[in-house]
Design an enzyme around this catalytic site. Structure first.
Site, PDB file in Angstrom:
ATOM      1  N   PRO A   9       9.530   5.146 114.345  1.00 38.13           N
ATOM      2  CA  PRO A   9      10.712   5.595 113.079  1.00 38.13           C
ATOM      3  C   PRO A   9      12.071   4.625 113.130  1.00 38.13           C
ATOM      4  O   PRO A   9      12.573   4.173 114.178  1.00 38.13           O
ATOM      5  CB  PRO A   9      10.807   6.753 113.415  1.00 38.13           C
ATOM      6  N   ASN A  10      12.446   4.240 112.062  1.00 38.82           N
ATOM      7  CA  ASN A  10      13.576   3.904 111.593  1.00 38.82           C
ATOM      8  C   ASN A  10      13.618   2.180 111.949  1.00 38.82           C
ATOM      9  O   ASN A  10      14.490   1.274 111.714  1.00 38.82           O
ATOM     10  CB  ASN A  10      14.846   4.400 112.058  1.00 38.82           C
ATOM     11  N   ARG A  17      21.880  -1.591 109.892  1.00 42.13           N
ATOM     12  CA  ARG A  17      23.049  -1.137 110.525  1.00 42.13           C
ATOM     13  C   ARG A  17      22.954  -1.412 112.283  1.00 42.13           C
ATOM     14  O   ARG A  17      21.777  -1.803 112.485  1.00 42.13           O
ATOM     15  CB  ARG A  17      23.155   0.227 110.338  1.00 42.13           C
ATOM     16  N   TYR A  22      20.999  -3.214 118.053  1.00 41.74           N
ATOM     17  CA  TYR A  22      19.726  -4.079 117.517  1.00 41.74           C
ATOM     18  C   TYR A  22      19.801  -5.181 117.198  1.00 41.74           C
ATOM     19  O   TYR A  22      18.723  -5.835 116.855  1.00 41.74           O
ATOM     20  CB  TYR A  22      19.041  -2.981 116.745  1.00 41.74           C
ATOM     21  N   ASN A  74       6.648  -0.048 120.630  1.00 36.76           N
ATOM     22  CA  ASN A  74       7.807   0.461 120.606  1.00 36.76           C
ATOM     23  C   ASN A  74       7.990   1.815 119.740  1.00 36.76           C
ATOM     24  O   ASN A  74       8.079   1.667 118.474  1.00 36.76           O
ATOM     25  CB  ASN A  74       8.842  -0.567 119.928  1.00 36.76           C
ATOM     26  N   ALA A  77      12.270   6.445 118.634  1.00 34.98           N
ATOM     27  CA  ALA A  77      12.886   7.744 119.177  1.00 34.98           C
ATOM     28  C   ALA A  77      11.515   8.636 119.729  1.00 34.98           C
ATOM     29  O   ALA A  77      11.890   9.560 120.427  1.00 34.98           O
ATOM     30  CB  ALA A  77      13.329   8.578 117.780  1.00 34.98           C
ATOM     31  N   GLU A  98       5.111  -1.572 126.881  1.00 32.77           N
ATOM     32  CA  GLU A  98       6.162  -0.700 126.083  1.00 32.77           C
ATOM     33  C   GLU A  98       7.040  -1.629 125.771  1.00 32.77           C
ATOM     34  O   GLU A  98       7.601  -2.413 126.796  1.00 32.77           O
ATOM     35  CB  GLU A  98       6.738   0.328 126.851  1.00 32.77           C
ATOM     36  N   HIS A 100      11.204  -2.190 124.123  1.00 32.08           N
ATOM     37  CA  HIS A 100      12.512  -1.852 123.549  1.00 32.08           C
ATOM     38  C   HIS A 100      13.571  -2.856 123.392  1.00 32.08           C
ATOM     39  O   HIS A 100      13.783  -3.637 124.013  1.00 32.08           O
ATOM     40  CB  HIS A 100      13.174  -0.764 124.209  1.00 32.08           C
ATOM     41  N   ARG A 107      21.877   3.398 128.183  1.00 35.95           N
ATOM     42  CA  ARG A 107      22.376   4.041 127.007  1.00 35.95           C
ATOM     43  C   ARG A 107      22.286   5.611 127.505  1.00 35.95           C
ATOM     44  O   ARG A 107      22.428   5.802 128.647  1.00 35.95           O
ATOM     45  CB  ARG A 107      21.453   3.728 125.590  1.00 35.95           C
TER      46      ARG A 107
HETATM   47  O1  CA2 Z   1      15.868  -0.064 121.783  1.00 28.46           O
HETATM   48  C1  CA2 Z   1      14.766   0.295 121.130  1.00 28.46           C
HETATM   49  O2  CA2 Z   1      13.955  -0.662 120.637  1.00 28.46           O
HETATM   50  C2  CA2 Z   1      14.376   1.792 120.714  1.00 28.46           C
HETATM   51  O3  CA2 Z   1      13.154   2.003 120.725  1.00 28.46           O
HETATM   52  C3  CA2 Z   1      15.197   1.794 119.245  1.00 28.46           C
HETATM   53  C4  CA2 Z   1      15.179   3.129 118.637  1.00 28.46           C
HETATM   54  C5  CA2 Z   1      15.719   4.244 119.639  1.00 28.46           C
HETATM   55  O4  CA2 Z   1      15.613   5.414 119.058  1.00 28.46           O
HETATM   56  C6  CA2 Z   1      15.241   4.291 120.955  1.00 28.46           C
HETATM   57  O5  CA2 Z   1      15.965   5.233 121.963  1.00 28.46           O
HETATM   58  C7  CA2 Z   1      15.476   2.469 121.536  1.00 28.46           C
HETATM   59  C8  CA2 Z   1      15.693   3.215 117.187  1.00 28.46           C
HETATM   60  C9  CA2 Z   1      15.185   2.395 116.280  1.00 28.46           C
HETATM   61  C10 CA2 Z   1      15.618   2.016 114.894  1.00 28.46           C
HETATM   62  O6  CA2 Z   1      17.175   2.438 115.068  1.00 28.46           O
HETATM   63  C11 CA2 Z   1      17.879   1.821 113.875  1.00 28.46           C
HETATM   64  C12 CA2 Z   1      19.300   2.601 113.903  1.00 28.46           C
HETATM   65  C13 CA2 Z   1      20.125   1.798 112.946  1.00 28.46           C
HETATM   66  C14 CA2 Z   1      19.696   0.898 112.036  1.00 28.46           C
HETATM   67  C15 CA2 Z   1      18.412   0.256 112.212  1.00 28.46           C
HETATM   68  C16 CA2 Z   1      17.645   0.641 113.131  1.00 28.46           C
END
Ligand code: CA2
Length: 145
Positions: A9-10, A17, A22, A74, A77, A98, A100, A107
């Site tokens: 997700p996301n 953002r 990221y 990946n 969340a 895996e 990230h 973190r």
């Molecule tokens: O560091 C990573 O790749 C994560 O898997 C990314 C996830 C996070 O929940 C994990 O703890 C670590 C979040 C992915 C997307 O997040 C965004 C947030 C804001 C803007 C764009 C993407």
């Protein structure tokens, strides 16, 4: 040889953002890095999949059974919550890495748990989007053994 890259997700919102965590490259860049790295490693095909839904990710892992040689995942969340994704990875027993984008180990406490990791032979963190290229390299090495 076919690799499947799964993003949770996301991750489709990359570059919009939180560039400090990221990076500023978007999801299309992630897909391009995977395609180029996969070709460079000699994979015949690299499919890149993203979903915001846990069940869709479980379905995708199940569908890979018998069709895909290796997985890069990946779970975003869902890394920190999903026993369902862990169980799906264990059920298909396809070699998995895996990845990230961020250095999750530096973190928040809730990011220190990874269920998916228990079904992966390697984990890459904190290398940005190039971590996906590294993951595909490790996957190829593993599949050639
Ligand atoms: O560091 C990573 O790749 C994560 O898997 C990314 C996830 C996070 O929940 C994990 O703890 C670590 C979040 C992915 C997307 O997040 C965004 C947030 C804001 C803007 C764009 C993407």
């Amino acid at each position: 040889m076919k690799a499947l890259v799964i993003n949770g997700p996301n991750l489709n919102m990359l570059g919009i953002r939180e560039p400090g965590i990221y990076g500023s490259d978007n999801y299309d860049c992630l897909v391009q890095i995977c395609q180029e790295a996969g070709a460079a490693q000699g994979f015949d095909e690299v499919e890149v999949f993203q979903s915001n839904h846990e069940g869709s990710i479980v379905d995708k892992i199940q569908e890979a059974y018998g069709k895909v040689d290796g997985i890069v995942i990946n779970p975003a969340a869902y890394t920190h919550t999903s026993v369902a994704i862990l169980d799906a990875l264990k059920a298909v027993a396809i070699p998995a890495v895996e990845v990230h984008i961020s250095a999750v180990e530096t973190r928040e406490d809730f990011r220190q748990v990874s269920y998916a990791r228990l079904a992966c032979f390697a984990t890459i963190t904190g290398e940005g989007l190039q971590g996906y290229a590294h993951a595909l390299e490790l996957l190829k090495e593993h599949l050639e053994k």
